[in-house]
Design an enzyme around this catalytic site. Structure first.
Site, PDB file in Angstrom:
ATOM      1  N   ASP A   1      -9.856  -3.057  -6.205  1.00 60.62           N
ATOM      2  CA  ASP A   1      -9.299  -2.409  -5.015  1.00 60.62           C
ATOM      3  C   ASP A   1     -10.042  -1.095  -4.743  1.00 60.62           C
ATOM      4  OD1 ASP A   1      -7.751  -1.101  -3.077  1.00 60.62           O
ATOM      5  OD2 ASP A   1      -5.864  -1.838  -3.897  1.00 60.62           O
TER       6      ASP A   1
ATOM      7  N   HIS B   1      -8.293  -4.611  -1.201  1.00 60.68           N
ATOM      8  CA  HIS B   1      -7.046  -3.947  -0.829  1.00 60.68           C
ATOM      9  C   HIS B   1      -6.308  -4.817   0.183  1.00 60.68           C
ATOM     10  CE1 HIS B   1      -4.374  -0.512  -0.559  1.00 60.68           C
ATOM     11  NE2 HIS B   1      -4.417  -0.581   0.763  1.00 60.68           N
TER      12      HIS B   1
ATOM     13  N   SER C   1       0.837  -1.198   0.000  1.00 61.45           N
ATOM     14  CA  SER C   1       0.000   0.000   0.000  1.00 61.45           C
ATOM     15  C   SER C   1       0.876   1.254   0.000  1.00 61.45           C
ATOM     16  CB  SER C   1      -0.963  -0.043   1.192  1.00 61.45           C
ATOM     17  OG  SER C   1      -1.945   0.959   1.086  1.00 61.45           O
TER      18      SER C   1
END
Length: 408
Positions: A326, A355, A198
């Site tokens: 996502d 995600h 991320s």
């Protein structure tokens, strides 16, 4: 006939309805959900290597059938891993940066011999070495004899800051120092890799792009997972009502608590009341991040952090894993076309996964997950590299990189 049909529909048995519904769902799942991942990379040695050495690329991804929604994948993956993966006893090193700041480097080298390669892991926005998605990767690496060091950003991992500075999505000076330090600690004959998740993927990606030659000198391979390629679109996506916006609110509050626990308010005057009232990541960045790092506007900060248009600067072989659904990154922001023209960057895009989710199977296993399986398959081949194949690929790619950028 119509009367008969009407009578049947008026008195349809419950098990008929259930059977029809299950049949329709199974058909939907098998036809529209279960798919091979999209894989893009320029034709050449890296693409050939990955297709040959990563078996998971050639199989379909079977998302957990009761957890298809992207937000459900995101949340349930976190809950499941947090409940099933135990805490790790790391060997902690407090590393002092050039400006006097301190960060915690958490080492895990059990089950590793003196020749073991090493992977630096960068957690997400407010993550640390005990976050479930980090531990998932740490255990996976450890099981195949790869040592790991988790780089906890300033103010995270239980370490208060010593200087009036935190971190952001594109500030890679701290990472550069950590990479140099880890390279000096790990034996010279042991290869070094890095992975970012991320926001950690943004930091790593920007380091690879901005410090291209330095990164290549230290790192043999890199990987990023669920990175928000285009930060503008990522922020727009997470602000969409209703469920995405709820996730954004949770993150904004998490960022506030991270800021508060870091102890920055002891070094710098902050309007903590305004920051606490933030209900989105954009608001938090407006109230704190751009002021702390001197950006003229939040748009300037997001421009600086965005990785989507920087792939051509990267000279370290980089594998990326993203999900088409996502909630933090819409599909149209994933640089598919750029990757298809880039010799050093390959992108895997699963149809589902959310995600940092990628849950698969009827009941997802904590030991064998899609995310960690691709991670291990890649780094095992790239870093152990017993016959030097990956190093030869890296050398070939670098010569092409230098020719393309007119360095010769």
């Amino acid at each position: 006939m119509f009367n008969t049909l009407y009578d049947y529909l008026s008195n349809i048995p419950g098990w008929h309805v259930l059977s029809f519904g299950l049949t329709a769902y199974v058909a939907y799942y098998l036809i529209l959900v279960v798919k091979r991942p999209t894989f893009v990379c320029a034709d050449g040695p890296l693409k050939n290597f990955l297709l040959q050495e990563i078996p998971t690329l050639n199989t379909k991804f079977w998302p957990t059938f009761w957890c298809l929604d992207s937000r459900a994948q995101t949340v349930f993956a976190s809950v499941l891993r947090s409940k099933t993966i135990p805490d790790i006893t790391y060997k902690r090193e407090i590393f002092t940066l050039k400006d006097g700041g301190e960060v915690a480097l958490d080492w895990m080298d059990d089950n590793c011999n003196s020749n073991a390669p090493c992977i630096i892991i960068l957690p997400g926005l407010t993550g640390n070495s005990q976050d479930e998605y980090v531990k998932c990767l740490v255990f996976a690496a450890n099981n195949v004899g790869i040592r790991v060091v988790v780089f906890n950003n300033r103010g995270l991992g239980g370490v208060e800051i010593k200087t009036p500075r935190l971190y952001n999505a594109c500030n890679c000076e701290d990472l550069a120092e950590v990479v140099q330090h880890v390279r000096s600690v790990v034996p010279a004959h042991c290869k070094l890799g890095a992975t970012g998740i991320s926001m950690g993927g943004l930091v790593l990606g920007n380091y690879l792009a901005r410090n291209s030659e330095e990164a290549r000198a230290y790192l043999s391979a890199a990987k990023i997972i669920s990175v928000p390629w285009n930060v503008h679109k990522a922020i727009d996506s997470i602000e969409q009502p209703i469920l995405n916006n709820l996730l954004g609110r949770v993150l904004a509050q998490s960022m506030y608590h991270t800021l508060k626990s870091s102890g920055l308010h002891k070094h710098q005057e902050l309007d903590m009341r305004s920051i606490k009232s933030c209900r989105s990541i954009r608001q938090f960045d407006t109230e704190f991040t751009i002021k702390h790092f001197g950006y003229p506007s939040v748009e300037d900060y997001y421009n600086d952090a965005t990785l989507q248009d920087k792939l051509h600067h990267i000279s370290v072989p980089l594998l990326c894993l993203s999900a088409a659904d996502d909630p933090f990154q819409p599909l149209d922001a994933i640089p598919i076309q750029a990757a298809s023209e880039c010799s050093h960057v390959a992108i895997i895009v699963t149809a589902r996964g959310g995600h940092i989710g990628f849950l698969e199977g009827c009941w997802p296993s904590a030991k064998d997950q899609y995310m960690s399986r691709v991670f291990v398959e890649y780094f095992s081949k790239a870093l152990f590299d017993e016959h030097g194949e990956f190093q030869r690929i890296k050398d070939v790619l670098h010569r092409k990189y230098l020719e393309k950028h007119s360095v010769y």
